[in-house]
Design an enzyme around this catalytic site. Structure first.
Site, PDB file in Angstrom:
ATOM      1  N   ASP A  82      29.301  -2.454 -71.201  1.00 20.58           N
ATOM      2  CA  ASP A  82      29.530  -3.019 -69.713  1.00 20.58           C
ATOM      3  C   ASP A  82      31.021  -2.659 -69.151  1.00 20.58           C
ATOM      4  OD1 ASP A  82      29.449  -4.165 -67.051  1.00 20.58           O
ATOM      5  OD2 ASP A  82      29.243  -6.028 -67.953  1.00 20.58           O
ATOM      6  N   ASP A 100      24.186  -2.415 -78.050  1.00 17.53           N
ATOM      7  CA  ASP A 100      23.243  -2.552 -76.924  1.00 17.53           C
ATOM      8  C   ASP A 100      23.573  -1.999 -75.710  1.00 17.53           C
ATOM      9  OD1 ASP A 100      24.927  -4.419 -76.803  1.00 17.53           O
ATOM     10  OD2 ASP A 100      23.613  -5.965 -76.577  1.00 17.53           O
TER      11      ASP A 100
HETATM   12  P1  IMP Z   1      31.737  -5.365 -72.485  1.00 16.17           P
HETATM   13  O1  IMP Z   1      32.818  -5.870 -73.300  1.00 16.17           O
HETATM   14  O2  IMP Z   1      32.034  -5.798 -70.987  1.00 16.17           O
HETATM   15  O3  IMP Z   1      31.220  -4.042 -72.604  1.00 16.17           O
HETATM   16  O4  IMP Z   1      30.512  -6.370 -72.640  1.00 16.17           O
HETATM   17  C1  IMP Z   1      29.522  -5.904 -73.497  1.00 16.17           C
HETATM   18  C2  IMP Z   1      28.643  -7.185 -73.960  1.00 16.17           C
HETATM   19  O5  IMP Z   1      28.436  -7.985 -72.723  1.00 16.17           O
HETATM   20  C3  IMP Z   1      27.343  -6.517 -74.400  1.00 16.17           C
HETATM   21  O6  IMP Z   1      27.343  -6.438 -75.915  1.00 16.17           O
HETATM   22  C4  IMP Z   1      26.439  -7.739 -73.999  1.00 16.17           C
HETATM   23  O7  IMP Z   1      26.436  -8.564 -75.020  1.00 16.17           O
HETATM   24  C5  IMP Z   1      27.024  -8.307 -72.758  1.00 16.17           C
HETATM   25  N1  IMP Z   1      26.369  -7.645 -71.521  1.00 16.17           N
HETATM   26  C6  IMP Z   1      26.789  -6.998 -70.679  1.00 16.17           C
HETATM   27  N2  IMP Z   1      26.315  -6.395 -69.871  1.00 16.17           N
HETATM   28  C7  IMP Z   1      25.114  -7.171 -70.110  1.00 16.17           C
HETATM   29  C8  IMP Z   1      23.719  -7.237 -69.135  1.00 16.17           C
HETATM   30  O8  IMP Z   1      23.397  -6.803 -68.121  1.00 16.17           O
HETATM   31  N3  IMP Z   1      22.825  -8.074 -69.872  1.00 16.17           N
HETATM   32  C9  IMP Z   1      23.038  -8.548 -70.954  1.00 16.17           C
HETATM   33  N4  IMP Z   1      24.141  -8.716 -71.638  1.00 16.17           N
HETATM   34  C10 IMP Z   1      25.082  -7.925 -70.991  1.00 16.17           C
HETATM   35 MG    MG Z   2      26.390  -6.736 -77.636  1.00 17.81          MG
END
Ligand code: IMP
Ligand code: MG
Length: 223
Positions: free
Chosen positions: A147, A144
């Site tokens: 981040d 999805d």
């Molecule tokens: P990462 O490990 O920081 O890349 O986090 C990824 C996960 O954090 C995603 O798969 C989402 O579940 C959650 N996430 C990151 N940013 C958002 C946002 O803006 N809205 C909702 N979920 C987010």
């Molecule tokens: Mg996710």
């Protein structure tokens, strides 16, 4: 934001493909003015959403564009194995698979990254593993949003250790922090600002996944 999409398409030379990734800035968020209808109300979230960032039509056409790009690169005898990362990517993978002009198989994985509701830590635990062996398969991870990229980087390493023929990654959304990730994400739908987004699978405390568009949560909902 729809106007942005058409602008970039019309300024291209004839016959050139539109760029796969659309870059959105905070000014692409459409905030309802006074007297405009509440954007969350039709879905049971009155007063909770501040803006639409990617409307339903723009989501739909981008998913189709991503599917076409992936299909063009995956004309192999064996269909790609789509690995959906639950729960956030569930809306995306179902639309994506239906848009794909080639057969695909579906697998689901659930991971949890320890952290707060709005940021992840990179410490990942498998809540639900794949049901199948992926040895020799061409895997397409369907995400999805990227981040920090920590979750994806961990997942990529984990799946790579299982001997697949290839791993590609398709992400609907990517935030600027993701440039730090050492993972090659071949297909990205939208580069978006750092604002916290919800809808189309993305949640805040399990709410808003059921919205058909990507919006910005009202700041009063999480600050
Ligand atoms: P990462 O490990 O920081 O890349 O986090 C990824 C996960 O954090 C995603 O798969 C989402 O579940 C959650 N996430 C990151 N940013 C958002 C946002 O803006 N809205 C909702 N979920 C987010
Ligand atoms: Mg996710």
């Amino acid at each position: 934001m729809t106007s942005d999409l058409s602008t970039s398409a019309t300024t291209l030379p004839a016959g050139a493909a539109a760029p796969l990734t659309t870059t959105l800035t905070s000014s692409d968020a459409v905030r309802p003015g006074p007297g405009d209808p509440d954007i969350g109300a039709p879905y049971g979230y009155p007063g909770e959403l501040a803006a639409t960032l990617i409307d339903e039509d723009a989501v739909r056409s981008k998913v189709a564009q991503l599917a076409a790009a992936v299909a063009a690169d995956h004309r192999h005898e064996q269909p790609p194995l789509l690995v959906c990362v639950l729960k956030g990517a569930v809306m995306f993978v179902t639309d994506f698979a239906r848009s794909l002009p080639i057969p695909a198989e579906l697998e689901f994985m659930a991971v949890s990254s320890y952290g707060s509701a709005t940021s992840s830590s990179g410490v990942v635990r498998i809540l639900k593993d794949l049901d199948r062996d992926i040895t020799g398969r061409r895997v397409v991870i369907v995400e999805d949003i990227i981040d920090s990229g920590l979750t994806l980087s961990w997942l990529h390493k984990n799946l790579a250790s299982r001997g697949p023929a290839a791993i590609d990654i398709v992400a609907l959304l990517r935030k600027p922090a993701a440039v730090k990730v050492d993972v090659d994400v071949r297909y990205v739908g939208f580069d978006i600002p750092t604002d916290f987004v919800v809808g189309y699978g993305l949640d805040f405390n399990e709410r808003y996944r059921d919205l058909p568009f990507v919006g910005l949560l009202g700041e009063h909902m999480y600050r």
